[in-house]
Design a protein around this motif. Structure first.
Motif, short mmCIF file in Angstrom:
data_model
loop_
_atom_site.label_atom_id
_atom_site.label_comp_id
_atom_site.label_asym_id
_atom_site.label_seq_id
_atom_site.Cartn_x
_atom_site.Cartn_y
_atom_site.Cartn_z
N GLY A 37 109.53 96.83 37.22
CA GLY A 37 110.99 96.96 36.88
C GLY A 37 111.63 96.02 36.53
O GLY A 37 112.97 95.97 37.24
N ASN A 38 111.27 94.89 35.90
CA ASN A 38 112.02 93.84 35.59
C ASN A 38 112.77 94.11 34.26
O ASN A 38 112.40 94.85 33.72
CB ASN A 38 111.34 92.66 35.67
N ASN A 39 113.92 93.54 34.22
CA ASN A 39 114.91 93.92 32.80
C ASN A 39 115.43 92.48 32.42
O ASN A 39 115.86 91.53 33.10
CB ASN A 39 116.08 94.72 33.52
N ALA A 40 115.46 92.26 31.02
CA ALA A 40 115.73 91.18 30.36
C ALA A 40 115.98 91.32 29.00
O ALA A 40 115.63 92.41 28.43
CB ALA A 40 114.76 89.76 30.49
N PHE A 41 116.60 90.39 28.24
CA PHE A 41 116.78 90.61 26.67
C PHE A 41 115.54 90.24 26.14
O PHE A 41 115.00 90.89 25.32
CB PHE A 41 117.80 89.65 26.19
N THR A 53 99.36 93.02 36.31
CA THR A 53 99.82 94.09 35.82
C THR A 53 101.22 94.09 35.59
O THR A 53 102.19 93.43 36.34
CB THR A 53 99.63 95.03 37.23
N PHE A 54 101.56 94.76 34.56
CA PHE A 54 103.05 94.69 33.93
C PHE A 54 103.39 95.97 33.97
O PHE A 54 102.82 96.86 32.99
CB PHE A 54 103.32 93.84 32.67
N ASP A 55 104.22 96.60 34.75
CA ASP A 55 104.66 97.91 34.76
C ASP A 55 106.09 98.20 34.91
O ASP A 55 106.83 97.78 35.77
CB ASP A 55 104.04 98.56 36.00
N SER A 56 106.49 99.09 34.09
CA SER A 56 107.85 99.63 33.97
C SER A 56 109.09 98.58 33.74
O SER A 56 110.01 98.77 34.65
CB SER A 56 108.34 100.52 35.14
N ASN A 57 108.73 97.61 33.06
CA ASN A 57 109.65 96.59 32.59
C ASN A 57 110.50 96.87 31.46
O ASN A 57 109.88 97.60 30.61
CB ASN A 57 109.04 95.26 32.63
N LYS A 58 111.60 96.16 31.16
CA LYS A 58 112.42 96.58 30.26
C LYS A 58 113.02 95.37 29.33
O LYS A 58 113.36 94.34 30.18
CB LYS A 58 113.83 97.41 30.47
N ALA A 107 107.36 93.54 28.43
CA ALA A 107 106.57 92.97 29.43
C ALA A 107 106.29 91.26 29.46
O ALA A 107 106.91 90.78 30.25
CB ALA A 107 105.17 93.63 29.64
N VAL A 108 105.89 90.98 28.29
CA VAL A 108 105.76 89.67 28.11
C VAL A 108 106.44 89.19 26.76
O VAL A 108 106.06 89.68 25.72
CB VAL A 108 104.25 89.11 28.14
N PHE A 150 99.28 96.78 30.98
CA PHE A 150 100.61 96.74 30.25
C PHE A 150 100.83 98.39 30.32
O PHE A 150 100.41 98.88 29.49
CB PHE A 150 100.65 96.09 29.10
N THR A 151 101.73 98.98 31.27
CA THR A 151 102.01 100.35 31.34
C THR A 151 103.29 100.58 31.58
O THR A 151 104.14 99.89 32.28
CB THR A 151 101.07 100.94 32.57
N ASN A 152 103.73 101.49 31.03
CA ASN A 152 105.26 102.16 31.22
C ASN A 152 106.16 101.27 30.92
O ASN A 152 107.39 101.38 31.40
CB ASN A 152 105.28 102.55 32.41
N ASN A 153 106.06 100.22 30.12
CA ASN A 153 107.05 99.26 29.83
C ASN A 153 107.85 99.83 28.65
O ASN A 153 107.54 100.59 27.87
CB ASN A 153 106.31 97.76 29.42
#
Length: 170
Positions: A13-17, A44-49, A55-56, A79-82
């Motif tokens: 659930g993280n968010n960045a440019f 695991t990287f999940d639901s990031n924006k 994710a990365v 890497f899921t739901n990103n």
């Protein structure tokens, strides 16, 4: 040599440019400097924006004309739901891509790797190589305007071998 290690971590659930969960930025080195070791293992990287690399995001800063690029190694990661957030006001072709976005920095994937339900493509590589030669990689239900699974841009290349196991579904 410098070492970056992300091990057994969950980013949700993280968010960045750039790099919704993490941005791995490195300078390119002189040929005689030790190359940094960048390892992302069992993460695991999940639901990031983000707009680049939901994710990365991996990239570099060029400090010298004689350089050696570090390689990011991903081992057994999911890497899921990103979700890539496309800014329609920016005309740059390479924006709005990749759960994993690599800008001129190569990567190696090993072991079981899962890209599932990512929007804006699963993997975007610009001007570098991505090595799947020792991986079991799955791309499941990813969507994107510039490639659902993999976008190879510029002079990007993908390495596979007869040991590569790749699954594409959805």
């Amino acid at each position: 040599a410098n070492k970056v290690l992300l091990r057994s971590s969950t980013f949700v659930g993280n968010n960045a440019f750039m790099g919704g969960a993490t941005a791995l930025l490195s300078s390119l080195l002189r040929a005689d400097d030790p190359v940094p070791d960048i390892l992302v293992s069992n993460c695991t990287f999940d639901s990031n924006k983000a707009e680049l690399g939901s994710a990365v995001y991996g990239s570099y800063v060029k400090l010298s004309s004689v350089v050696v690029a570090p390689v990011i190694t991903f081992q057994m990661c999911e890497f899921t739901n990103n979700n890539v957030q496309q800014n329609r006001n920016i005309s740059e072709f390479y924006t709005g891509l990749g759960a994993v976005y690599l800008n001129g920095i190569p990567a190696k994937f090993s072991g079981a790797i899962m890209f599932k339900n990512n929007t804006g493509s699963a993997l975007a590589v610009v001007g570098a190589y991505v090595d799947f030669s020792s991986s079991n990689v799955s791309f499941v239900n990813n969507t994107g305007e510039k490639g659902d699974c993999i976008s190879l841009l510029g002079d990007a290349t993908m390495l596979i071998s007869n040991q590569t196991i790749a699954t594409f579904e959805g």
